[in-house]
Design a protein around this motif. Structure first.
Motif, PDB file in Angstrom:
ATOM      1  N   ALA A  74     -20.083  15.268 -86.170  1.00 34.78           N
ATOM      2  CA  ALA A  74     -21.291  14.883 -85.442  1.00 34.78           C
ATOM      3  C   ALA A  74     -21.733  15.919 -84.430  1.00 34.78           C
ATOM      4  CB  ALA A  74     -21.064  13.529 -84.751  1.00 34.78           C
ATOM      5  N   CYS A  75     -20.761  16.525 -83.719  1.00 36.19           N
ATOM      6  CA  CYS A  75     -21.131  17.424 -82.623  1.00 36.19           C
ATOM      7  C   CYS A  75     -20.738  18.864 -82.867  1.00 36.19           C
ATOM      8  CB  CYS A  75     -20.504  16.942 -81.314  1.00 36.19           C
ATOM      9  SG  CYS A  75     -18.706  16.950 -81.327  1.00 36.19           S
ATOM     10  N   GLY A  76     -20.081  19.163 -83.988  1.00 33.16           N
ATOM     11  CA  GLY A  76     -19.735  20.547 -84.280  1.00 33.16           C
ATOM     12  C   GLY A  76     -18.752  21.142 -83.318  1.00 33.16           C
ATOM     13  N   TYR A  77     -17.741  20.390 -82.902  1.00 32.95           N
ATOM     14  CA  TYR A  77     -16.756  20.845 -81.921  1.00 32.95           C
ATOM     15  C   TYR A  77     -15.880  21.941 -82.518  1.00 32.95           C
ATOM     16  CZ  TYR A  77     -12.749  20.670 -78.769  1.00 32.95           C
ATOM     17  OH  TYR A  77     -11.739  20.986 -77.903  1.00 32.95           O
ATOM     18  N   VAL A  78     -15.659  23.010 -81.749  1.00 35.89           N
ATOM     19  CA  VAL A  78     -14.830  24.129 -82.192  1.00 35.89           C
ATOM     20  C   VAL A  78     -13.725  24.344 -81.174  1.00 35.89           C
ATOM     21  CG1 VAL A  78     -14.735  26.574 -82.750  1.00 35.89           C
ATOM     22  CG2 VAL A  78     -16.741  25.230 -83.385  1.00 35.89           C
ATOM     23  N   PRO A  79     -12.460  24.080 -81.525  1.00 35.53           N
ATOM     24  CA  PRO A  79     -11.373  24.316 -80.569  1.00 35.53           C
ATOM     25  C   PRO A  79     -10.996  25.792 -80.509  1.00 35.53           C
ATOM     26  CG  PRO A  79     -10.481  23.472 -82.610  1.00 35.53           C
ATOM     27  CD  PRO A  79     -11.981  23.527 -82.800  1.00 35.53           C
ATOM     28  N   VAL A  80     -10.729  26.277 -79.334  1.00 33.35           N
ATOM     29  CA  VAL A  80     -10.278  27.655 -79.132  1.00 33.35           C
ATOM     30  C   VAL A  80      -8.868  27.585 -78.567  1.00 33.35           C
ATOM     31  CG1 VAL A  80     -10.731  29.851 -78.013  1.00 33.35           C
ATOM     32  CG2 VAL A  80     -12.643  28.399 -78.709  1.00 33.35           C
TER      33      VAL A  80
END
Length: 683
Positions: A487-493
């Protein structure tokens, strides 16, 4: 009490304007309205003609009877409700001429016809009828009931003496009530006492303030105390009383989150499990955990004998570090076999290839209480380094971080009670001879907790994770994470090795010919720049050093002359101790030998661990008797295992002339510390 009222309508007694004249409404039927005429007999006007007149207007109307609050009748006794309903039938006949119990086609009786008899005459007829039936009702009684019915509806006809409002505290003097309130307020943060103390303190407050009010009887005072402490009795636990006393006074709000990591909460609590530390010492440990509000994912959880600021920083580092698979874990726990978007995340971080099925979440905001470990300078600096918004709650307001409070409580219910050595939440719930049971060590219990979080918690449906459009469908933390990523395009770093070192505590030291000294320990390495100014004038040329309090085998020095890379230096007496030990054991040995050399202190600390592992020695050797403090220091030191991280290799910045003439001694690195490996076993 505010009541709903009907909209205005034509009724008997209204004054209306019709055909240019002001007339009074004498009677109303379904088809016609009877209007008065000046100097003549009443005129019956069809309803359609009346409403169709251009000049028609209702000038005045008596107060309309409100809608009856029928639900309030349920609070009355049954006989009061039956009598009110009996009176309603008679009053309706007085008002409209028709008995409600009569048939649909029944007309008004002559003595109650509004077109023929006035309201007063109808009241006289009803009083005579009821008196003839044996009820002895006067005309004024009928009139009173009629007016009460028009003003309050059915409730006005009921006898409300059984539910009549009384003073909240009866006849107790207001000064006594206020004094007892002060006595209760004083004990909010004190230990739990009984009601006898509160009553005694109430009398003391009255005397201190010079009040002349006399105390009522003991029974009255206990009833007053029960009313003032309803919902939070003085005999309850101190924790519950503090929570209610300092709780929210305004309505609770809803914290809306839309992405993983948007709000993360952190807290610590004692774990109700006995752990067998080294040398047979049995004790409890503290659980420090972080939970993501959006997905309810436990991003990290660590067990330590005591929570310190560095533990909070290490926990923060674990949150943004992938959870790798461990030997012995089922293959089903891999991220590649879970609902998590493994292939998409693998393109971002290759380390996720061997990761367990727990998402990597980078916090945007961390909510914590005012514990020393969380409001410390070290933890705040770690949050600033990772660009995390640090948000402490109000004091004594645990409800403001209710998600992590519930998570820690759930760990005790879903995990701890199944572990050997479960001690219960209090002494009343504790079993007998727990210390004689086979207990887990702290590293083993940490391993079990990590596996349980991946296997059970992340795959357990959570009641707080529901689809708003389909409330009957609940999600697991992993499923919710996968849905929010879409839904929100979360990208973990994920955190790198350099970032992990940044989270460790820092000190400023000079680099001498022998290396760097921290708490009478000397560290040396080939890459150190010796006897040089660091270039930081504010620190008088000292060098920034980061160290791990739970592993004193090495430190990292920032190269201020270069690009800020890290230079690793190892402890020169590392060969004396085959396992790393923390500052707690070092400081304990240093206090025992205040005038000893560094080598002697290292030998003493190593000997302490040796004695702790070997157990009681024979009577022939006659060693110094170990104190309880010796055993606790050794146990807690070995229990606080360091987190293995791959440190970055520092560049070779050159060596001094003395180092060119003499070959450097071989540096034996400690390597990765395995808490399950026996360090005393010969290889």
């Amino acid at each position: 009490m505010r009541r709903l009222s009907r909209p205005a309508a034509i009724g008997v007694g209204d004054r209306v304007r019709f055909a240019g004249q002001v007339r009074a409404v004498l009677a109303v039927s379904a088809r016609a309205v009877t209007l008065s005429e000046e100097g003549g007999s009443p005129r019956e006007v069809p309803l359609a003609m009346l409403l169709g007149d251009d000049g028609f207007e209702v000038l005045s109307s008596p107060v309309r009877m409100p809608l009856p609050p029928v639900s309030l009748l349920e609070a009355l006794p049954e006989h009061a409700r039956e009598k009110a309903l009996w009176w309603e039938g008679h009053i309706l006949e007085v008002l409209h001429g028709v008995d409600p119990a009569a048939g649909e086609d029944a007309g008004p009786r002559p003595e109650y016809d509004p077109a023929l008899r006035s309201l007063t005459a109808r009241e006289r007829a009803k009083a005579a009828e009821l008196t003839a039936a044996g009820y002895r009702v006067s005309v004024s009684t009928v009139g009173n009931f009629r007016r009460r019915y028009q003003a309050e509806g059915l409730l006005g006809l009921a006898d409300r003496r059984p539910v009549r409002k009384k003073p909240q505290f009866g006849t107790v003097d207001d000064a006594v009530v206020e004094a007892m309130r002060k006595a209760i307020k004083e004990g909010e943060d004190d230990s739990t006492r009984t009601g006898t103390y509160v009553i005694w303190r109430t009398g003391e407050i009255l005397r201190e303030e010079g009040e002349t009010a006399e105390l009522p009887s003991q029974a009255t005072l206990y009833r007053l105390l029960a009313k003032l402490t309803q919902g939070s009795p003085v005999s309850g636990t101190a924790r519950n009383r503090r929570s209610r006393a300092h709780g929210a006074k305004a309505p609770f709000g809803q914290w809306t989150v839309f992405a993983p990591g948007e709000v993360v909460q952190i807290d610590s609590t004692p774990l109700d499990v006995l752990v067998r530390l080294d040398d047979g010492v049995v004790g409890k440990v503290e659980l420090t955990g972080m939970v993501d509000v959006a997905t309810r994912t436990v991003t990290a959880a660590v067990l330590r004998p005591t929570t310190k600021a560095v533990d909070a920083s290490v926990l923060l580092a674990r949150t943004v570090t992938p959870e790798l698979m461990r030997p012995g874990w089922a293959d089903a726990l891999r991220m590649s076999r879970s609902v998590l978007p493994h292939r998409r995340l693998l393109d971002i971080d290759e380390r996720l290839e061997h990761a367990a099925a727990k998402p990597v979440i980078v916090p945007e905001m961390i909510v914590c209480d005012h514990g020393k470990a969380f409001i410390s300078r070290n933890f705040k600096a770690s949050c600033r380094f990772l660009e995390i918004d640090f948000q402490p709650t109000h004091k004594a307001s645990p409800f403001q971080k209710g998600h992590v409070e519930k998570m820690l409580d759930s760990v005790g219910t879903l995990f701890a009670q199944f572990v050997a050595g479960y001690a219960g939440r209090s002494a009343d719930h504790r079993g007998r001879l727990l210390d004689r049971q086979p207990l887990w060590s702290l590293p083993e219990l940490q391993e079990l907790l990590d596996e349980w979080l991946v296997a059970k918690w992340q795959n357990r449906e959570h009641d707080g994770l529901r689809d708003p459009l389909h409330p009957g469908r609940s999600f697991t933390p992993n499923e919710k994470y996968a849905a929010l990523v879409e839904a929100c395009g979360y990208v973990p770093v994920a955190l790198s090795a350099e970032d992990y070192i940044e989270l460790l505590p820092s000190v400023w030291r000079a680099v001498n010919d022998y290396g760097i000294r921290i708490k009478r320990r000397t560290y040396d390495g080939p890459g150190l720049i010796r006897r040089q100014h660091s270039g930081i004038a504010e620190k008088k040329g000292l060098w920034e050093v980061h160290h791990d309090p739970y592993d004193i085998s090495r430190i990292w020095v920032r190269n201020h002359r270069g690009d800020g890379e890290w230079i690793e230096a190892t402890w020169k007496h590392l060969r004396h101790t085959p396992v790393p030990f923390g500052e707690l054991a070092w400081d304990h040995a240093a206090r025992g030998l205040p005038a000893g050399t560094e080598a002697e202190i290292a030998d003493a600390a190593a000997a302490l661990l040796t004695r702790a592992h070997a157990g009681p020695e024979s009577a022939e050797a006659k060693p110094r008797k170990r104190t309880r403090r010796d055993r606790q220091v050794a146990a807690r030191t070995k229990a606080a295992a360091s987190v293995p991280t791959p440190p970055p290799a520092g560049p070779d910045t050159g060596s001094s002339p003395a180092e060119d003439d003499e070959p450097l001694a071989e540096v034996i690195p400690l390597g990765l510390f395995d808490p399950l490996e026996d360090p005393w076993r010969r290889k």
